[in-house]
Design a protein around this motif. Structure first.
Motif, short mmCIF file in Angstrom:
data_model
loop_
_atom_site.label_atom_id
_atom_site.label_comp_id
_atom_site.label_asym_id
_atom_site.label_seq_id
_atom_site.Cartn_x
_atom_site.Cartn_y
_atom_site.Cartn_z
N MET A 104 43.04 40.03 36.54
CA MET A 104 41.87 39.89 37.39
C MET A 104 41.31 38.48 37.29
SD MET A 104 39.10 42.07 35.23
CE MET A 104 37.73 41.12 34.60
N GLY A 105 40.86 37.97 38.42
CA GLY A 105 40.27 36.65 38.46
C GLY A 105 38.88 36.63 37.86
N ILE A 106 38.54 35.50 37.25
CA ILE A 106 37.19 35.31 36.71
C ILE A 106 36.68 33.94 37.14
CG2 ILE A 106 37.43 36.87 34.75
CD1 ILE A 106 37.99 34.47 32.97
N ASN A 149 36.67 33.75 42.47
CA ASN A 149 38.03 34.23 42.24
C ASN A 149 37.98 35.75 42.10
OD1 ASN A 149 40.62 34.78 41.43
ND2 ASN A 149 40.56 33.50 39.60
N THR A 150 38.24 36.46 43.19
CA THR A 150 38.20 37.93 43.19
C THR A 150 39.60 38.54 43.17
OG1 THR A 150 38.10 37.97 45.60
CG2 THR A 150 36.00 37.97 44.40
N TYR A 151 40.59 37.74 42.83
CA TYR A 151 41.99 38.19 42.82
C TYR A 151 42.18 39.32 41.80
CZ TYR A 151 47.08 37.85 42.28
OH TYR A 151 48.42 38.11 42.24
N SER A 152 43.02 40.29 42.14
CA SER A 152 43.43 41.30 41.17
C SER A 152 44.86 41.70 41.48
CB SER A 152 42.51 42.52 41.19
OG SER A 152 42.64 43.21 42.41
N GLU A 153 45.58 42.04 40.44
CA GLU A 153 46.99 42.41 40.59
C GLU A 153 47.35 43.44 39.53
OE1 GLU A 153 51.15 40.28 39.37
OE2 GLU A 153 49.73 39.05 40.48
N PHE A 154 48.06 44.47 39.94
CA PHE A 154 48.59 45.46 39.02
C PHE A 154 50.10 45.45 39.18
CE2 PHE A 154 50.16 49.72 38.04
CZ PHE A 154 49.70 49.83 36.72
N SER A 155 50.83 45.39 38.07
CA SER A 155 52.28 45.38 38.18
C SER A 155 52.90 46.18 37.04
CB SER A 155 52.82 43.95 38.19
OG SER A 155 52.49 43.28 37.00
N ASN A 183 43.00 25.46 41.08
CA ASN A 183 43.19 26.10 39.79
C ASN A 183 42.22 27.27 39.67
OD1 ASN A 183 40.67 24.89 38.80
ND2 ASN A 183 41.86 23.01 38.73
N ALA A 184 42.54 28.18 38.76
CA ALA A 184 41.73 29.38 38.60
C ALA A 184 41.93 29.95 37.20
CB ALA A 184 42.12 30.43 39.65
N MET A 185 41.02 30.83 36.80
CA MET A 185 41.10 31.48 35.49
C MET A 185 41.23 32.99 35.69
SD MET A 185 38.31 29.30 33.32
CE MET A 185 37.05 29.50 34.55
N PHE A 186 41.93 33.64 34.75
CA PHE A 186 42.20 35.06 34.85
C PHE A 186 42.15 35.72 33.48
CE2 PHE A 186 44.35 32.97 38.27
CZ PHE A 186 44.13 33.78 39.37
N LEU A 187 41.86 37.01 33.48
CA LEU A 187 42.06 37.85 32.30
C LEU A 187 43.21 38.78 32.62
CD1 LEU A 187 38.46 38.86 31.16
CD2 LEU A 187 40.05 37.30 30.04
N GLU A 188 44.08 38.97 31.66
CA GLU A 188 45.23 39.85 31.85
C GLU A 188 45.26 40.86 30.72
OE1 GLU A 188 49.84 39.03 32.70
OE2 GLU A 188 49.18 38.33 30.74
N PHE A 189 45.44 42.11 31.08
CA PHE A 189 45.55 43.20 30.12
C PHE A 189 46.91 43.85 30.32
CE2 PHE A 189 41.14 42.65 31.33
CZ PHE A 189 40.54 42.43 30.09
N ASP A 190 47.62 44.08 29.23
CA ASP A 190 48.94 44.70 29.38
C ASP A 190 49.19 45.72 28.29
OD1 ASP A 190 49.46 43.03 27.18
OD2 ASP A 190 50.68 41.64 28.31
N GLY A 191 50.19 46.52 28.53
CA GLY A 191 50.59 47.54 27.57
C GLY A 191 51.99 48.01 27.91
#
Length: 176
Positions: free
Chosen positions: A147-149, A160-166, A119-127
């Motif tokens: 982004m992972g936190i 957790n250094t994951y990052s994703e842009f979509s 399991n992992a935690m993330f912050l997501e920002f969208d617009g």
């Protein structure tokens, strides 16, 4: 200007139901084998105040990778994200931020059908922008960054250094 802005305002008590489905074949670079990603994103927003919503997020991702070499390595990963956050609307434009918790279950058929959970935690920002389709139905054109936190939990280890842009599109229904 105020009349135009109020014509596109969302009022307290209104609800938005968001949904998007996509399938991708991704190849990280020319030397990598491609992998497939299917995802289903849903979100429900409840307007606590004019143009400010409390959002509940539920997403499901399924990744599938199979090597082309003799090893016949197959990797499957199903992720479920649950989250809470908020969005702010100005006319049909919106920005949002969400805290997501990811439950991962993977099956690695190269290693004797081993299954692990993490399991992992993330912050997501969208617009994005809501394009009116018919009354109370919109096409959502938007982008998000996740982004992972913290550290991974469960069977996984490390930061957790994951990052994703979509970028993508979906359907939004307003329930006044």
């Amino acid at each position: 200007l105020l009349i135009t802005a109020s014509a596109f305002a969302f009022d307290p008590g209104e609800k938005l139901i968001w949904g998007a489905v996509d399938f991708s074949s991704i190849k990280m670079d020319k030397d990598c084998d491609p992998y497939s990603v299917f995802n289903l994103d849903t979100m429900v927003g409840y307007f606590l105040m004019k143009d400010i919503s409390l959002d509940v997020v539920l997403s499901w991702y399924n990744y599938h990778y199979k090597s082309d070499d003799k090893s016949s390595y197959t990797y499957n990963l199903s992720d479920i994200y649950i989250g809470l956050g908020g969005s702010f609307f100005i006319k049909n434009f919106y920005v949002g931020a969400h805290f997501l918790y990811e439950l991962m279950g993977e099956k690695d058929t190269y290693k004797s059908d081993d299954t692990s959970n993490a399991n992992a935690m993330f912050l997501e920002f969208d617009g994005g922008y809501l394009v009116p389709l018919i009354e109370n139905v919109f096409i959502d054109i938007g982008a998000n960054y996740m982004m992972g936190i913290g550290e991974y939990g469960g069977d996984a280890e490390g930061d957790n250094t994951y990052s994703e842009f979509s970028v993508g599109a979906g359907i939004v229904v307003n329930l006044p």
